[in-house]
Design an enzyme around this catalytic site. Structure first.
Site, mmCIF file in Angstrom:
data_model
loop_
_atom_site.group_PDB
_atom_site.id
_atom_site.type_symbol
_atom_site.label_atom_id
_atom_site.label_comp_id
_atom_site.label_asym_id
_atom_site.label_seq_id
_atom_site.Cartn_x
_atom_site.Cartn_y
_atom_site.Cartn_z
ATOM 1 N N ALA A 111 1.209 2.703 10.511
ATOM 2 C CA ALA A 111 0.087 1.864 10.065
ATOM 3 C C ALA A 111 -1.010 2.737 9.458
ATOM 4 O O ALA A 111 -1.551 2.455 8.379
ATOM 5 C CB ALA A 111 -0.467 1.057 11.237
ATOM 6 N N TYR A 112 -1.325 3.806 10.161
ATOM 7 C CA TYR A 112 -2.385 4.727 9.744
ATOM 8 C C TYR A 112 -2.025 5.382 8.409
ATOM 9 O O TYR A 112 -2.841 5.420 7.481
ATOM 10 C CB TYR A 112 -2.544 5.771 10.842
ATOM 11 C CG TYR A 112 -3.716 6.705 10.710
ATOM 12 C CD1 TYR A 112 -4.999 6.302 11.098
ATOM 13 C CD2 TYR A 112 -3.549 8.005 10.251
ATOM 14 C CE1 TYR A 112 -6.073 7.182 11.006
ATOM 15 C CE2 TYR A 112 -4.614 8.887 10.164
ATOM 16 C CZ TYR A 112 -5.875 8.471 10.554
ATOM 17 O OH TYR A 112 -6.937 9.337 10.463
ATOM 18 N N SER A 113 -0.783 5.882 8.305
ATOM 19 C CA SER A 113 -0.377 6.571 7.072
ATOM 20 C C SER A 113 -0.394 5.610 5.875
ATOM 21 O O SER A 113 -0.830 5.988 4.785
ATOM 22 C CB SER A 113 1.030 7.153 7.215
ATOM 23 O OG SER A 113 1.071 8.099 8.240
#
Ligand SMILES: NC(=O)c1ccc[n+]([C@@H]2O[C@H](COP(=O)([O-])OP(=O)(O)OC[C@H]3O[C@@H](n4cnc5c(N)ncnc54)[C@H](O)[C@@H]3O)[C@@H](O)[C@H]2O)c1
Length: 341
Positions: A177-179
């Protein structure tokens, strides 16, 4: 352009590049955001900072005011940047508090981790992480671009991550999600470079890509997703923590439950306390990058190393042994790492 209540200049020393300006900082209640608020104010720059924890940003604003030269205004505002209505309310509040019709700098810094796995983690957690890290940056750009144009010399500074050019945290450690969000932030920022040149040359954009910086992001991420503290882990969450810590090589197989809790707490504290770069150092690097006119601001040797490696060997980006093989050999031989990949 009217300056209203805004200080025309501030500071006892010589005027610097931030003196007398107005900066917006999101996520100003902790970590790099809090340090940006403090350092900008100390440089004679007025600041409007927001955080979804109104109490932490109020404390950061008070701390910054205490060290700021006369005439500098620092305001703290409660705002969840993933909610566009709250971003617009924050914009209106800060214009009211600081006066005037423009802002000079916008640091879109607020961010959280979470939902490392697209496969295993909940859709709700995945979309929450993505909403803060991507939509928060997007809504702030929408809300503040007209005010940056009105400045006549505006800078939009979006914080991405090493996960904006590397979609993983290494062997066994996905970070989806972060990437995904941080790649979007980097892509958006790079795409804005030409757009602004052509359509709004009064504004430039910079993208910040930190490696490991010592902050409370792990603790704040856990709280943002409503997850329990290490000492309160349920059986199900304990099993997840066990698997994660084992994948990171921080826990031996068959470790007792209390050891799992202890390692989880050590991970959060160690991330903050044993980082190669402090939040204050990171903020200094960001401000120096902005001052110098850089459009990409990498923080830490780890960020520079990963950036160099993935550019040198794009096909090996996720073959970690191959990606870092030159670096490992250079380390063993004691030769400079920069030339290794
Ligand atoms: N610390 C690192 O190693 C690291 C590495 C790469 C990138 N980053 C990025 O740097 C930025 C700053 O992170 P940090 O390490 O200082 O973390 P931090 O947790 O110390 O600070 C982030 C702040 O943002 C706030 N915040 C989170 N979601 C918000 C929302 N929806 N609305 C408003 N405020 C919100 C938090 O409450 C917190 O005060 C983030 O974008 C993060 O992803 C950090």
């Amino acid at each position: 352009m009217s300056d209203g209540k805004r200080a025309e200049s501030a500071g006892n020393g010589a005027a610097g590049p931030f003196t007398g300006k107005l900066a917006v900082v999101t996520g100003g209640g902790s970590g790099m955001g809090r340090e940006l608020v403090r350092q900008l104010a100390a440089h004679g720059c007025s600041v409007a900072a927001c955080d979804w924890h109104a109490d932490t940003v109020a404390a950061a604003a008070a701390m910054a005011r205490a060290d700021a030269p006369p005439g500098v205004r620092v305001s703290g505002h409660g705002c969840d940047v993933s909610d566009e209505a709250q971003v617009l309310r924050f914009r209106d509040e800060l214009l009211d508090a600081h006066g005037g019709d423009h802002v000079d700098l916008v640091f879109s810094n607020a961010g959280i981790g979470g939902a490392a796995s697209f496969v295993k983690d909940s859709r709700q957690e995945w979309e929450r992480t993505f909403a803060v890290d991507w939509w928060g940056v997007y809504y702030c750009a929408r809300a503040f671009l007209p005010l940056l144009i009105a400045s006549g010399d505006g800078v939009l500074v979006n914080t991405s991550s090493v996960n904006g050019f590397w979609g993983s945290l290494g062997p066994g450690v996905p970070n989806t999600a972060y990437s995904t969000a941080k790649f979007a932030v980097r892509g958006f920022s790079e795409a804005l470079i030409e757009d602004l040149r052509v359509n709004a040359p009064q504004v430039r954009v910079a993208v910040v890509m930190p490696g490991h910086v010592g902050t409370d992001i792990l603790v704040n991420t856990r709280r943002a997703h409503g997850l329990p503290a290490p000492e309160d882990l349920s059986d199900a969450k304990l099993a997840e923590a066990r698997a994660g810590l084992t994948a990171l090589g921080l826990l031996a197989k068959g470790a007792a439950d209390d050891e799992v809790r202890q390692r989880a707490a050590e991970l959060e504290n160690g991330f903050r306390d044993k980082a190669p770069v402090s939040a204050a150092q990171a903020a200094t690097i960001i401000l120096e990058g902005v001052r110098s006119g850089a459009w990409r601001i990498l923080i830490g040797e780890d960020a520079k190393l990963i950036d160099t490696a993935v550019r040198a060997k794009p096909e090996a980006t996720y073959d970690y042994a191959e990606l870092f093989s030159g670096i490992t050999r250079a380390r063993a031989a004691g030769t400079p790492e920069q030339s290794a990949p």
